[in-house]
Design a protein around this motif. Structure first.
Motif, PDB file in Angstrom:
ATOM      1  N   ASN A  88      43.565  97.025  21.175  1.00 28.24           N
ATOM      2  CA  ASN A  88      44.642  96.501  20.332  1.00 28.24           C
ATOM      3  C   ASN A  88      46.013  96.838  20.880  1.00 28.24           C
ATOM      4  OD1 ASN A  88      44.126  94.961  18.211  1.00 28.24           O
ATOM      5  ND2 ASN A  88      43.500  96.689  16.882  1.00 28.24           N
ATOM      6  N   ARG A  89      46.126  96.888  22.193  1.00 21.39           N
ATOM      7  CA  ARG A  89      47.327  97.462  22.779  1.00 21.39           C
ATOM      8  C   ARG A  89      48.105  96.452  23.623  1.00 21.39           C
ATOM      9  NH1 ARG A  89      46.281 102.386  26.620  1.00 21.39           N
ATOM     10  NH2 ARG A  89      45.839 100.671  28.060  1.00 21.39           N
ATOM     11  N   LEU A  90      49.399  96.464  23.408  1.00 15.77           N
ATOM     12  CA  LEU A  90      50.302  95.684  24.248  1.00 15.77           C
ATOM     13  C   LEU A  90      51.257  96.687  24.900  1.00 15.77           C
ATOM     14  CD1 LEU A  90      52.237  92.469  23.261  1.00 15.77           C
ATOM     15  CD2 LEU A  90      53.445  94.351  24.307  1.00 15.77           C
ATOM     16  N   THR A  91      51.442  96.588  26.210  1.00 16.46           N
ATOM     17  CA  THR A  91      52.283  97.567  26.908  1.00 16.46           C
ATOM     18  C   THR A  91      53.404  96.877  27.674  1.00 16.46           C
ATOM     19  OG1 THR A  91      50.382  99.021  27.195  1.00 16.46           O
ATOM     20  CG2 THR A  91      52.270  99.432  28.629  1.00 16.46           C
ATOM     21  N   VAL A  92      54.599  97.430  27.526  1.00 21.18           N
ATOM     22  CA  VAL A  92      55.723  96.970  28.355  1.00 21.18           C
ATOM     23  C   VAL A  92      56.098  98.153  29.248  1.00 21.18           C
ATOM     24  CG1 VAL A  92      58.105  96.128  28.394  1.00 21.18           C
ATOM     25  CG2 VAL A  92      56.556  95.427  26.554  1.00 21.18           C
ATOM     26  N   ALA A  93      55.907  97.998  30.556  1.00 18.57           N
ATOM     27  CA  ALA A  93      56.155  99.115  31.476  1.00 18.57           C
ATOM     28  C   ALA A  93      57.263  98.753  32.445  1.00 18.57           C
ATOM     29  CB  ALA A  93      54.879  99.432  32.247  1.00 18.57           C
ATOM     30  N   ASP A  94      58.018  99.761  32.837  1.00 23.45           N
ATOM     31  CA  ASP A  94      59.044  99.518  33.856  1.00 23.45           C
ATOM     32  C   ASP A  94      59.050 100.691  34.822  1.00 23.45           C
ATOM     33  OD1 ASP A  94      61.231 101.609  33.222  1.00 23.45           O
ATOM     34  OD2 ASP A  94      60.930 100.669  31.262  1.00 23.45           O
ATOM     35  N   ASN A  95      59.565 100.442  36.031  1.00 21.56           N
ATOM     36  CA  ASN A  95      59.731 101.563  36.962  1.00 21.56           C
ATOM     37  C   ASN A  95      61.225 101.841  37.150  1.00 21.56           C
ATOM     38  OD1 ASN A  95      60.279  99.282  38.403  1.00 21.56           O
ATOM     39  ND2 ASN A  95      58.896  99.716  40.112  1.00 21.56           N
ATOM     40  N   GLY A  96      61.887 101.964  36.005  1.00 19.78           N
ATOM     41  CA  GLY A  96      63.321 102.248  35.997  1.00 19.78           C
ATOM     42  C   GLY A  96      63.601 103.728  35.896  1.00 19.78           C
ATOM     43  N   ILE A  97      64.661 104.030  35.188  1.00 14.17           N
ATOM     44  CA  ILE A  97      65.192 105.391  35.173  1.00 14.17           C
ATOM     45  C   ILE A  97      64.300 106.389  34.430  1.00 14.17           C
ATOM     46  CG2 ILE A  97      66.616 104.988  33.102  1.00 14.17           C
ATOM     47  CD1 ILE A  97      67.995 106.877  36.055  1.00 14.17           C
ATOM     48  N   GLY A  98      63.558 105.920  33.393  1.00 14.73           N
ATOM     49  CA  GLY A  98      62.726 106.841  32.623  1.00 14.73           C
ATOM     50  C   GLY A  98      63.553 107.744  31.719  1.00 14.73           C
ATOM     51  N   ALA A 151      53.707  96.853  15.367  1.00 18.84           N
ATOM     52  CA  ALA A 151      52.803  97.954  15.720  1.00 18.84           C
ATOM     53  C   ALA A 151      52.784  98.996  14.612  1.00 18.84           C
ATOM     54  CB  ALA A 151      53.263  98.603  17.018  1.00 18.84           C
ATOM     55  N   ASP A 152      51.591  99.592  14.370  1.00 21.87           N
ATOM     56  CA  ASP A 152      51.598 100.689  13.409  1.00 21.87           C
ATOM     57  C   ASP A 152      51.638 102.037  14.125  1.00 21.87           C
ATOM     58  OD1 ASP A 152      48.973 100.479  14.188  1.00 21.87           O
ATOM     59  OD2 ASP A 152      48.337  99.579  12.267  1.00 21.87           O
ATOM     60  N   ARG A 153      51.561 101.986  15.455  1.00 17.98           N
ATOM     61  CA  ARG A 153      51.785 103.210  16.225  1.00 17.98           C
ATOM     62  C   ARG A 153      52.407 102.817  17.562  1.00 17.98           C
ATOM     63  NH1 ARG A 153      47.914 106.422  19.354  1.00 17.98           N
ATOM     64  NH2 ARG A 153      46.386 104.918  18.624  1.00 17.98           N
ATOM     65  N   SER A 171      54.872 107.843  17.504  1.00 19.16           N
ATOM     66  CA  SER A 171      55.282 107.743  16.101  1.00 19.16           C
ATOM     67  C   SER A 171      54.569 106.594  15.403  1.00 19.16           C
ATOM     68  CB  SER A 171      56.787 107.532  15.993  1.00 19.16           C
ATOM     69  OG  SER A 171      57.152 107.418  14.629  1.00 19.16           O
ATOM     70  N   ASP A 172      54.351 106.774  14.114  1.00 20.86           N
ATOM     71  CA  ASP A 172      53.836 105.651  13.324  1.00 20.86           C
ATOM     72  C   ASP A 172      54.980 105.011  12.534  1.00 20.86           C
ATOM     73  OD1 ASP A 172      54.378 107.521  11.415  1.00 20.86           O
ATOM     74  OD2 ASP A 172      52.324 107.721  10.680  1.00 20.86           O
ATOM     75  N   GLY A 173      56.206 105.433  12.853  1.00 25.04           N
ATOM     76  CA  GLY A 173      57.370 104.809  12.230  1.00 25.04           C
ATOM     77  C   GLY A 173      57.606 105.270  10.802  1.00 25.04           C
ATOM     78  N   LYS A 174      56.936 106.351  10.405  1.00 29.52           N
ATOM     79  CA  LYS A 174      57.084 106.793   9.005  1.00 29.52           C
ATOM     80  C   LYS A 174      57.797 108.139   8.928  1.00 29.52           C
ATOM     81  CE  LYS A 174      53.095 104.233   7.455  1.00 29.52           C
ATOM     82  NZ  LYS A 174      51.730 104.375   7.941  1.00 29.52           N
ATOM     83  N   GLY A 175      59.042 108.174   9.229  1.00 25.90           N
ATOM     84  CA  GLY A 175      59.832 109.391   9.003  1.00 25.90           C
ATOM     85  C   GLY A 175      59.930 110.353  10.161  1.00 25.90           C
ATOM     86  N   ASN A 195      53.781 101.630  24.763  1.00 26.35           N
ATOM     87  CA  ASN A 195      52.489 101.118  24.284  1.00 26.35           C
ATOM     88  C   ASN A 195      52.566 100.820  22.787  1.00 26.35           C
ATOM     89  OD1 ASN A 195      50.863 101.617  26.751  1.00 26.35           O
ATOM     90  ND2 ASN A 195      51.416 103.751  26.312  1.00 26.35           N
ATOM     91  N   LEU A 196      52.265  99.577  22.444  1.00 27.04           N
ATOM     92  CA  LEU A 196      52.259  99.219  21.022  1.00 27.04           C
ATOM     93  C   LEU A 196      50.814  99.051  20.573  1.00 27.04           C
ATOM     94  CD1 LEU A 196      54.999  96.432  20.800  1.00 27.04           C
ATOM     95  CD2 LEU A 196      55.259  98.888  21.122  1.00 27.04           C
ATOM     96  N   PHE A 197      50.421  99.764  19.541  1.00 29.00           N
ATOM     97  CA  PHE A 197      49.101  99.556  18.946  1.00 29.00           C
ATOM     98  C   PHE A 197      49.320  98.632  17.759  1.00 29.00           C
ATOM     99  CE2 PHE A 197      48.970 103.297  21.480  1.00 29.00           C
ATOM    100  CZ  PHE A 197      47.778 103.141  22.177  1.00 29.00           C
TER     101      PHE A 197
END
Ligand code: ADP
Length: 643
Positions: A88-98, A151-153, A171-175, A195-197
């Motif tokens: 259930n994962r979508l990933t956006v990766a870059d080889n930038g500054i980090g 995403a929920d995580r 994070s699950d985005g809850k606080g 990584n978006l779940f």
């Protein structure tokens, strides 16, 4: 440390500290909106994450000028979007500054993006209208946190280029969110993986065609190549080549590509009103791609007045807020790329170079030229631009002395004879009345209200056009501009009106202020005595035909409107006293004059003098001088009328 963090630390052992952090209050609010609402525009998360990934690559490209070892691995910059349907994962990766641990805390726990801030401000203003958020969200670049719409995580695995530490942000985005060290063997060599779940109801984003088309549609103009993998062991597919749009020739760019690029650049999701793309050749060579937005950016009147101008030197982004246009063109979004500036000096020094100054001048001249052309060839299109940005462009009349004449040609006005606007100064001059010696204007807050000002009456009766100037900046430029085509600018609320020699529009002879009867003259003298201390003078008016009285500024000194602006900003302690002009032919005035001459009922004339004065203040948008005294006088007059 919180309980949860302690528990995590305990479980993982003392050598692997895990820290839990609470989100800043504003972030928590934003996340709450993201997590609990279903936005129709949630597709935008992908463009936001790709835009962050591209920024990260551009930042590293810049840092690598001074520290080439940061890119010693030789890997070309790229953004990789990949799907893992099983997880259930979508990933956006870059080889930038980090990001370092401190970067993570600073960036992904607070509100970093100005677009996000503006979005929250708008929501504050529209509290309890959550539906509004739905319409607004696509218009602002709300950044990283938009990931929580789908995403929920979210897990960010990141390694700052050139360092030996890597981190995982979860994070699950809850606080709250958690940061833990990440084993280097699991970490990217440099850069970030977001990584978006995906939520149960966001599975559609695991469909390759959907993601591919979203990326092509919204991120096609990003200046870093994007590759796509539809499954973990899938084959890399190149979606965009990351070529710089501004370096292409015009004929190779479609209108859609321009729009897409504009949106990425402006962080604004409307259509550009004007696109200007050119390559300057000659002493210095540079490519420019500039846009006039189709609507007002949210920070147009921000005192910091930041433009969004990107300066590239040979494709390396030097800065995203280059000082490439003057404040009065701050709504223009643009990219400049040149090989004529050195790459190895600081941002500040680059912008002090004479080459930069020459480029800036070239850019302003060209943008002005294109605006002028548009004004000539497509009045409606230019009219829209003026409606949105005219009040900003007018700042140039005050600030940019050299371009004032060119700007006068561009400027559009609302006037007493043309309330719909779109009047140029050339139109005005073509419409001068016989013996008219000046370009007349009236300053105020609101053109509609100005149109009803008593000070205009005598001008209307003579068919003289008066420019109605409702913007604060107007009070400044009219005061410094020498004039246009030999005619000075003159306020209709200042000094004696010099319009006596202009014939009335109906051909009748106008009564002259110097011909007042002795009775009226005595009345005016008594009124002046009554209002002593509140007015500079009381005199007969040439500018009134229907109203009994109005206020004007004395001949010398600032206009009343300018004074008011200065005093509102604490830059003026005391307002100068106005002149009360009285219409000597008004029935009320002649009646008062004869009464005064007759039984000499001074009390009534005194009350009338003050009431006329306060009424004139009210009509000008001011308060009566002394509200209680005003009310008492009004009551007395009404009682007499009722008796
Ligand atoms: P904005 O990008 O407008 O500043 P965001 O909320 O999208 O706002 O991101 C906040 C900050 O997080 C960025 O300014 C940047 O410092 C950091 N960030 C986000 N994504 C990345 C990434 N992929 N690589 C490095 N830094 C990132």
């Amino acid at each position: 440390m919180t309980d949860e963090a302690e528990a995590a630390t305990g479980a993982a052992g003392a050598a692997t500290p895990t820290a839990t952090h609470a989100f800043q209050a504003d972030v928590a609010r934003l996340l709450d909106l993201m997590v609990h609402s279903i936005y129709s525009e949630r597709d935008i998360f992908i463009r936001e994450l790709i835009s962050n990934a591209a920024d990260a690559c551009e930042k590293l490209r810049y840092e690598a000028i001074a520290h080439p070892e940061l890119v010693a691995d030789g890997a070309p910059f790229a953004i990789t979007v990949s799907l893992d349907p099983d997880k259930n994962r979508l990933t956006v990766a870059d080889n930038g500054i980090g990001m370092s641990e401190a970067d993570l805390i600073a960036a992904l726990g607070t509100i970093a993006s100005s677009g996000t801030k503006a979005f929250l401000d708008r929501l504050n203003a529209e509290e309890d209208k959550k539906a509004e958020a739905q319409n607004l969200i696509g218009q602002f670049g709300i950044g990283f946190y938009s990931a929580f719409m789908v995403a929920d995580r979210v897990e960010v695995e990141t390694r700052r280029a050139g360092t030996d530490a890597a981190w995982r942000w979860i994070s699950d985005g809850k606080g709250a969110y958690r940061i833990e060290p990440l084993d280097l063997s699991l970490a990217p060599t440099r850069g970030s993986r977001v990584n978006l779940f995906l939520k149960e109801d966001a599975k559609e984003f695991l469909q390759a065609y959907k993601i591919e088309s979203l990326i092509k549609e919204h991120s096609g103009a990003v200046a870093v190549p994007i590759v796509f993998l539809d499954k973990p062991e899938g084959e890399e597919k190149s979606l965009t080549d990351g070529a710089a749009l501004w370096a292409k020739s015009k004929s190779d760019v479609t209108p859609e590509q321009y729009t897409e690029f504009y949106r990425t650049l402006a962080g604004q999701f409307d259509e550009p009103a004007l696109t200007i793309h050119w390559r300057a050749e000659g002493r210095y060579e540079y490519n420019v791609l500039a846009f006039v937005p189709g609507s007002r950016p949210f920070d147009l009147f921000d005192p910091a007045r930041k433009g969004r101008a990107k300066l590239y030197v040979r494709r390396v982004l030097i800065t995203s807020d280059a000082d490439l246009v003057p404040g009065w063109l701050r709504f223009v979004r643009l990219v400049v790329d040149t090989a004529d500036l050195p790459l190895n000096v600081s941002r500040e020094i680059v912008q002090q170079s004479p080459v930069f100054a020459a480029i800036k001048k070239g850019v302003v001249t060209r943008v002005m030229g294109e605006l002028t052309k548009l004004a000539e060839n497509d009045k409606d299109a230019f009219g829209k631009i003026w409606e949105n940005f005219g009040s900003v462009i007018k700042e140039g009349l005050y600030e940019d002395y050299e371009r004032r004449d060119a700007l006068f040609k561009l400027a559009r006005f609302v006037s007493s004879t043309h309330p719909d606007g779109n009047r140029t100064l050339a139109d005005y001059i073509a419409n001068l009345r016989p013996n008219q010696t000046a370009i007349y204007y009236l300053l105020g807050d609101d053109a509609k209200r100005l149109a009803g000002s008593p000070q205009l009456e005598g001008f209307k009766a003579r068919g003289i056009e008066v420019l109605l100037l409702p913007d604060p900046v107007d009070a400044f430029w009219v005061g410094t501009a020498a004039g246009f085509e030999g005619k000075p600018f003159k306020s209709v609320t200042q000094g004696a009106a010099d319009i006596k020699l202009v014939p009335l529009a109906d051909g009748q002879e106008a009564p002259k202020s110097e011909d007042v009867s002795p009775k009226v003259a005595t009345l005016l003298a008594f009124m002046k005595q009554t209002l002593e201390g509140a007015v500079e003078d009381v005199r007969a008016s040439d500018r009134l035909s229907e109203s009994p009285a109005c206020l004007v500024a004395p001949e010398h000194g600032p206009d009343r409107r300018l004074e008011r602006i200065l005093s509102q900003h604490g830059r003026l302690d005391e307002l100068s006293k106005p002149v009360l002009e009285v219409n000597p032919n008004h029935p009320l005035v002649t009646a008062l004059a004869s009464r005064f001459g007759g039984d000499g009922d001074k009390a009534i004339v005194e009350d009338s003098a003050w009431l006329l004065f306060d009424e004139a203040r009210i009509v000008d948008g001011e308060q009566p001088k002394d509200a209680a005294a005003f009310a008492a006088r009004l009551r007395r007059v009404l009682e007499r009328a009722a008796a």
